[in-house]
Design a protein around this motif. Sequence first.
Motif, PDB file in Angstrom:
ATOM      1  N   ILE A 108      -7.965 -17.253  31.204  1.00  0.00           N
ATOM      2  CA  ILE A 108      -7.487 -17.457  30.122  1.00  0.00           C
ATOM      3  C   ILE A 108      -6.938 -16.120  29.761  1.00  0.00           C
ATOM      4  CG2 ILE A 108      -7.514 -18.032  27.645  1.00  0.00           C
ATOM      5  CD1 ILE A 108      -9.971 -20.075  28.308  1.00  0.00           C
ATOM      6  N   PHE A 109      -5.551 -15.622  29.473  1.00  0.00           N
ATOM      7  CA  PHE A 109      -5.298 -14.252  29.084  1.00  0.00           C
ATOM      8  C   PHE A 109      -5.765 -13.486  27.849  1.00  0.00           C
ATOM      9  CE2 PHE A 109      -2.704 -12.196  26.793  1.00  0.00           C
ATOM     10  CZ  PHE A 109      -2.101 -11.053  27.801  1.00  0.00           C
ATOM     11  N   SER A 110      -5.991 -12.700  28.039  1.00  0.00           N
ATOM     12  CA  SER A 110      -6.581 -11.648  26.697  1.00  0.00           C
ATOM     13  C   SER A 110      -6.054 -10.831  27.274  1.00  0.00           C
ATOM     14  CB  SER A 110      -7.776 -12.368  25.952  1.00  0.00           C
ATOM     15  OG  SER A 110      -9.360 -11.530  27.260  1.00  0.00           O
ATOM     16  N   GLU A 111      -5.504  -9.400  25.819  1.00  0.00           N
ATOM     17  CA  GLU A 111      -5.694  -8.297  26.480  1.00  0.00           C
ATOM     18  C   GLU A 111      -6.828  -7.572  26.811  1.00  0.00           C
ATOM     19  OE1 GLU A 111      -3.575  -6.008  22.916  1.00  0.00           O
ATOM     20  OE2 GLU A 111      -2.263  -7.508  23.489  1.00  0.00           O
ATOM     21  N   ASP A 112      -7.579  -8.109  26.156  1.00  0.00           N
ATOM     22  CA  ASP A 112      -9.443  -7.630  27.025  1.00  0.00           C
ATOM     23  C   ASP A 112      -9.010  -7.917  28.465  1.00  0.00           C
ATOM     24  OD1 ASP A 112      -9.697  -6.181  24.356  1.00  0.00           O
ATOM     25  OD2 ASP A 112     -11.218  -8.212  23.812  1.00  0.00           O
ATOM     26  N   ARG A 113      -9.216  -9.024  28.654  1.00  0.00           N
ATOM     27  CA  ARG A 113      -9.013  -8.766  30.022  1.00  0.00           C
ATOM     28  C   ARG A 113      -8.165  -7.890  30.961  1.00  0.00           C
ATOM     29  NH1 ARG A 113     -10.394 -14.387  28.655  1.00  0.00           N
ATOM     30  NH2 ARG A 113     -12.839 -15.290  28.663  1.00  0.00           N
TER      31      ARG A 113
ATOM     32  N   GLY B 189      -6.571  -5.576  34.919  1.00  0.00           N
ATOM     33  CA  GLY B 189      -5.216  -5.520  35.093  1.00  0.00           C
ATOM     34  C   GLY B 189      -4.290  -6.772  35.368  1.00  0.00           C
ATOM     35  N   GLN B 190      -3.392  -7.115  36.330  1.00  0.00           N
ATOM     36  CA  GLN B 190      -2.386  -8.095  36.587  1.00  0.00           C
ATOM     37  C   GLN B 190      -3.444  -8.797  37.839  1.00  0.00           C
ATOM     38  OE1 GLN B 190      -0.309  -8.794  34.486  1.00  0.00           O
ATOM     39  NE2 GLN B 190       0.023  -7.706  33.518  1.00  0.00           N
TER      40      GLN B 190
END
Length: 173
Positions: free
Chosen positions: A44-49, A54-55
Amino acid sequence: MKLLAFAASNSKNSINKQLATYAANLVENAEVEIIDINDYEMPIFSEDREKDLGQPQQAKNFYQKIGEADAIIISYAEHNGTYTAAFKNLFDWTSRIEQKLYQNKPMVIMSTTPGPGGAKNVLNNALTSGPYFAANIVGALSVPSFYDNFDGETGKLTNTALNEELMSMLNKL
């Protein structure tokens, strides 16, 4: 023409995948590629992940698929009035590579549900937000009551008016 088509659903028996596949195969002289968003599953996307990982390669691959296509067909499933979590996550990761992720490709967008609403809410979300992400939407179609308007045995849209509307949109790709 290289035509990319997919359902914005991770259901193995997606009625939206049936609709997207049907529509894509109506486009004459197209090299059709149907993809499954399950092949692009990520955390799940998060700025921390994003900072830690990275991408993800799956997002890069999805962005590349869009870039290689001349046109796109998407059929959106609707969960609680909006995008499915699976599609939204893929979309979020990919838009971090490039906000204009649809790369100005001509697109026909659709939605369907078993009920009479035809997933119009998610379709309207896609219509409204699409231009911010370089979606060149040439047509949008909601198919209500999927099982009344689509023959699963033959894989064809049986509602003549909806089929004519779809053909008109596909001719703009």
